[in-house]
Motif scaffolding. Structure first.
Motif, PDB file in Angstrom:
ATOM      1  N   VAL A 171     -55.832  13.410  14.864  1.00 11.77           N
ATOM      2  CA  VAL A 171     -56.699  12.596  15.711  1.00 11.77           C
ATOM      3  C   VAL A 171     -57.761  13.499  16.340  1.00 11.77           C
ATOM      4  O   VAL A 171     -57.437  14.520  16.948  1.00 11.77           O
ATOM      5  CB  VAL A 171     -55.882  11.886  16.802  1.00 11.77           C
ATOM      6  CG1 VAL A 171     -56.776  10.947  17.610  1.00 11.77           C
ATOM      7  CG2 VAL A 171     -54.727  11.101  16.176  1.00 11.77           C
ATOM      8  N   PHE A 191     -61.407   9.426  15.747  1.00 15.04           N
ATOM      9  CA  PHE A 191     -61.143   9.106  14.336  1.00 15.04           C
ATOM     10  C   PHE A 191     -59.825   9.799  13.967  1.00 15.04           C
ATOM     11  O   PHE A 191     -59.522  10.863  14.509  1.00 15.04           O
ATOM     12  CB  PHE A 191     -62.217   9.706  13.406  1.00 15.04           C
ATOM     13  CG  PHE A 191     -63.589   9.097  13.487  1.00 15.04           C
ATOM     14  CD1 PHE A 191     -63.815   7.813  13.954  1.00 15.04           C
ATOM     15  CD2 PHE A 191     -64.690   9.841  13.038  1.00 15.04           C
ATOM     16  CE1 PHE A 191     -65.092   7.275  13.997  1.00 15.04           C
ATOM     17  CE2 PHE A 191     -65.979   9.313  13.076  1.00 15.04           C
ATOM     18  CZ  PHE A 191     -66.181   8.035  13.550  1.00 15.04           C
ATOM     19  N   THR A 192     -59.093   9.226  13.020  1.00 16.99           N
ATOM     20  CA  THR A 192     -57.885   9.879  12.520  1.00 16.99           C
ATOM     21  C   THR A 192     -58.106  10.223  11.048  1.00 16.99           C
ATOM     22  O   THR A 192     -58.422   9.344  10.257  1.00 16.99           O
ATOM     23  CB  THR A 192     -56.660   8.952  12.683  1.00 16.99           C
ATOM     24  OG1 THR A 192     -56.562   8.595  14.063  1.00 16.99           O
ATOM     25  CG2 THR A 192     -55.386   9.643  12.242  1.00 16.99           C
ATOM     26  N   ASN A 193     -57.958  11.504  10.701  1.00 20.56           N
ATOM     27  CA  ASN A 193     -58.317  11.898   9.335  1.00 20.56           C
ATOM     28  C   ASN A 193     -57.149  11.704   8.371  1.00 20.56           C
ATOM     29  O   ASN A 193     -56.082  11.229   8.748  1.00 20.56           O
ATOM     30  CB  ASN A 193     -58.873  13.324   9.309  1.00 20.56           C
ATOM     31  CG  ASN A 193     -57.786  14.385   9.367  1.00 20.56           C
ATOM     32  OD1 ASN A 193     -56.622  14.095   9.615  1.00 20.56           O
ATOM     33  ND2 ASN A 193     -58.176  15.621   9.139  1.00 20.56           N
TER      34      ASN A 193
END
Lengths: 348, 526
Positions: free
Chosen positions: B305, B298-300
């Motif tokens: 990442v 997931f990339t916040n």
């Protein structure tokens, strides 16, 4: 840099490094109750004492900076006997009904008492306990298990910055409580559960905490599935089921979580989960095999593509799925279906 | 976000606009409060008295839909009082004269009138922000979900540029992305005009690169956005929707219309972990694995990442989304080479400069923020240091305040605004399955000011009917001065009493984002 020796082992550390941090670097185990590495040393529990040659008293390693030429001993007889005393004093007032305590196995008081060979306290119980507070939907508070390490108070005030928990009264009457002796459910508590995560004993425990013992679970580091902050956390798994969540330290979260990250994991094992493909037949969604469903999907897409062209098909990817899945979905729409009609819910 | 979350703790002043941070992004909210505890000043601009308003030095309780007037007003004061960063404006920006001309029209008294605030508070907020050395701006859907959302975001960037607060530690323009991987879904090219890393479909070079890598001819015309695709069902242009992990039948605006559109589809494929409102209408439903049952990244919101890892098996026959998509592609005649999340990420890295240095192996040790073009690149915690993506200078994009598309009138005298609450997430697909959370908050409600409640004879806890031009719902009333008279608020989480039956589906012309935050409504006892 500062040079010193710890248990005879030479070590060089940056100026300002505490003895505790230097010990951690060397892999020397120091017991602590109150230490929270995200915050400035509290130095209240006295469990981390070490002997420093030339110093009159034992030094608390969590708050004592390393100095040039220092010679530190972490497990002398004097140190061990002092730590025993700390444990005995804490045990004196501790409800030691460990059989029914959800913290059994992870309780630091239990662990250190075993390690230092303290089976009972020489001191008499000296105060009555405040009543339990089981009003929260997610956790219980049992003051009879509290050792006043203040980790909960500090995480609530200094990391969560919510100011729900505080130390009340002074001296032997000190206890951890809420403003106006409120119950959790009537207070400004936001149920983040960070106090529960840092409690070293069974004073603050998850309501679901009795469903597992710590040695029965495996931990898997992952990223929270809720908002875009991306908190790091560990899933606690027993028998293929998620039974709890502990915060981890990540770039975005200093070892804390919110109410959703900490407690809202039940959906994973929920009986409503879809477990088989479904195809609408006679107006009803009915179970199907993967082969049937996947053929149905591709035949449906191909039919419309033949009749109306690829742009009659649109794909919505997911802000909930992984990068790899979104990439593949986007690639499917563009390379396999042949349309740029691909988007997701960023706007919604 | 141009900057990193952890920087906020060192801030001297924090400006929060259109973000209910402690409820919608609680762990960032907590870090803003940590900053306040260390002495940072806090300015909050919001139509509701959100929890963070209680921590604020200055709380600007603005009327919904007046962000741009407020931001222009702040810039007006900063220019008039000479508080802007002359050196930065001179050396790193273009278009200052145009900005000056636009914000000239927003003196404090006029802005105070438009926004419903005290002009002195506006001036004080402007001074606080401009004078602080480290001052991040945080914003969220309260700025973007308007028919003038793009101009709102530009205005925030104008303000930060004017004060020299982009490309510096502890500053920046920091949008808080709503969903766990909304940043990643954008980065991965799940946008009608973009491949991965915002490489444009319309750019022939980019297209040629992907055609070569994927070994197929690719379509040239940018496609339809979610909101446009739903509209296109109406005239038969879109006949089939494939939806992976989304629930538009609760999250779309003007739901009654969306529902009608979905029923017109010839073929609806839904892939999800639960039988959502959307899946119930599907022709075929594919059961997916959830985050705890698969590997991936997931990339916040700060472009970091991070890994997710398989901890438990998926229930029954459910499969990971990537496995399902892989199978569908194969049956459509396209065979992928990559056959695991790790290999797919390697393919992404090979095609996406900003992800070039990111691999499963590296993520075991560190979680870099993109752009991270090579394995030895440390990642980029702060964007635009010394240089912007368009060159050395950033361009001011001044915009005038435009009222929301729908204004209250005699028939619908109230402004309805929507948002999130702490205890639920989006359409409650996940949180709604937690009985503890449902006991704390299990039903839809409407917040209404005591003055309005008295006018319509409504008491807290009573059932009320809320109506707009697009629909009506019955919910519980919560009488509170958190909202001003003339404004009502509803959370959008609940299927029963869904706020989106009422919201307006008018779109921002550039971003195609609906105006969820303002529509005209009325209430009555039910």
């Amino acid at each position: 840099m500062v040079s010193l020796t710890i248990d005879g082992r030479p070590v060089k550390v940056k100026k300002g490094t505490t003895i505790l941090e230097a010990c951690e670097f060397l892999g020397i185990d120091i017991p602590t109750f109150c230490h929270l590495k995200q915050l400035k040393a509290e130095g209240s529990c006295r469990m981390c004492v070490v002997e420093v040659e030339g110093a009159r008293n034992l030094q608390i390693s969590c708050a004592t900076p390393c100095a040039e030429g220092m010679q530190v001993h972490t497990r002398t007889e004097r140190v061990v006997s002092f730590r025993r005393l700390v444990i005995e004093l804490l045990l004196a007032n501790h409800d030691t009904n460990c059989f029914s305590c959800p913290a059994t196995g992870r309780c630091k008081l239990y662990q250190y008492a075993m390690e230092y060979g303290v089976e009972h306290s020489r001191f008499a119980k000296y105060k009555p306990h405040h009543p339990k507070d089981e009003s929260s939907e997610f956790f219980n508070y049992d003051p009879s298990k509290c050792i006043l390490c203040r980790r909960c108070v500090r995480v609530c005030n200094n990391l969560q910055a919510n100011h729900t928990l505080s130390l009340k009264n002074r001296g032997p009457d000190t206890w951890v409580g809420l403003p106006f002796d409120k119950l959790f459910k009537d207070s400004n508590c936001v149920s983040c559960g960070n106090c529960v995560s840092v409690c070293p004993t069974g004073a603050l425990t998850a309501k679901a905490g009795k469903s597992y013992r710590i040695w029965e679970v495996t931990k898997t580091r992952t990223t929270c599935p809720y908002c875009g902050v991306g908190c790091q956390m560990d899933l606690l798994v027993k028998d293929g089921q998620v039974v709890g969540v502990e915060p981890a330290e990540g770039g975005a979260n200093p070892g804390i979580l919110c109410v959703k990250g900490k407690w809202a994991y039940h959906f994973v094992n929920h009986p409503d989960r879809l477990t088989t493909p479904l195809i609408r037949r006679d107006g009803e969604l009915q179970p199907a095999t993967w082969d049937e469903a996947l053929d149905y999907v591709t035949q449906g897409i191909q039919k419309i593509k033949e009749e109306s062209g690829p742009d009659a098909i649109a794909g919505f990817a997911s802000a909930r799925a992984t990068n790899e899945e979104n990439y593949l979905f986007m690639k499917m729409m563009r390379a396999a279906v042949g349309t740029n009609n691909v988007d997701h819910c960023a706007r919604l | 976000m141009t900057n990193s979350i952890a920087e906020v703790v060192d801030a001297d002043a924090v400006l929060v606009i259109g973000s209910n941070t402690t409820e919608a992004h609680p762990v960032i909210g907590a870090q803003i409060r940590q900053a306040v505890g260390r002495g940072a000043k806090l300015v909050v601009a919001e139509p509701r008295e959100i929890p963070l308003a209680q921590d604020a030095d200055i709380f600007l309780k603005i009327k919904p839909g007046t962000n741009i007037a407020l931001l222009n007003g702040l810039m007006h004061v900063i220019i008039a009082e000479g508080l802007y960063d002359r050196e930065y404006v001179e050396n790193r920006t273009e278009g200052f004269a145009e900005l000056q001309e636009v914000v000239e029209d927003y003196p404090p008294e006029r802005v105070a009138e438009i926004c419903g605030i005290d002009p002195e508070d506006l001036k004080a907020a402007a001074r606080l922000y401009a004078k602080a050395e480290k001052a991040p701006i945080f914003y969220a859907m309260g700025v973007t979900q308007h028919s003038s959302g793009t101009a709102g975001v530009m205005s925030i960037a104008n303000l930060a540029l004017l004060c020299g607060k982009i490309g510096k530690y502890g500053c920046g323009v920091n949008p808080l992305r709503g969903q766990n991987n909304v940043q990643g879904a954008c980065d991965m090219g799940c946008l009608p005009g973009d491949y991965t890393g915002y490489q444009k479909v319309a750019n022939p070079e980019a297209r040629a690169k992907f055609e070569k890598a994927w070994g197929v001819k690719l379509p040239e015309q940018p496609g339809l956005t979610v909101t446009e695709a739903v509209q296109a069902i109406e005239d038969g242009k879109v006949r089939c929707l494939y939806i992976m992990g989304e629930n538009p039948l609760l999250s779309d605006p003007n739901l009654n219309h969306t529902e009608e559109m979905f029923k017109k589809l010839d073929f609806l494929i839904v892939q999800d972990i639960f039988l959502t409102e959307t899946a119930e209408l599907a022709d075929v439903v594919l059961p997916a694995a959830c985050f705890a049952e698969k590997d991936g990244t997931f990339t916040n919101t700060e472009r970091r990442v991070q890994r997710i890892r398989r901890a438990v098996p998926a229930p029954g026959e459910a499969r990971a989304d990537w496995e399902i998509v892989q199978e569908v592609m194969l049956r459509l005649g396209y065979e992928n080479q990559a056959d695991s999340p790790e290999e797919i990420l390697a393919e992404i890295a090979s095609l996406t400069p900003s992800y070039g240095g990111i691999s499963f192996d590296r993520l075991e040790r560190e979680q870099p923020q993109w752009p991270c073009p090579s394995p030895d690149h440390p990642g980029t915690p702060i964007l635009h240091v010394g240089r912007f993506s368009r060159g050395e200078r950033a361009l001011f994009k001044p915009a005038h305040y435009l009222p929301a598309a729908e204004q209250p009138d005699d028939e619908y005298p109230l402004i309805l605004t929507t948002g999130r609450i702490l205890y639920h997430y989006h359409t409650r697909t996940m949180t709604g399955r937690n009985e503890d959370l449902n006991r704390i908050s299990g039903r839809s409600f409407v917040e209404i000011n005591p003055a309005d409640a008295a006018k319509w004879g409504i008491e807290s806890g009573a059932r009320v009917k809320v109506e707009s031009r697009r629909g009506e719902v019955v919910v519980d009333a919560l009488v509170t001065d958190r909202v001003d008279a003339g404004v009502i608020f509803m959370p959008f989480h609940f299927g029963d009493g869904a706020a989106n039956r009422l919201t307006n589906d008018v779109l921002d012309p550039t971003a195609k984002i609906p105006e969820y935050k303002v529509c005209a409504a009325r209430v009555e006892r039910y």
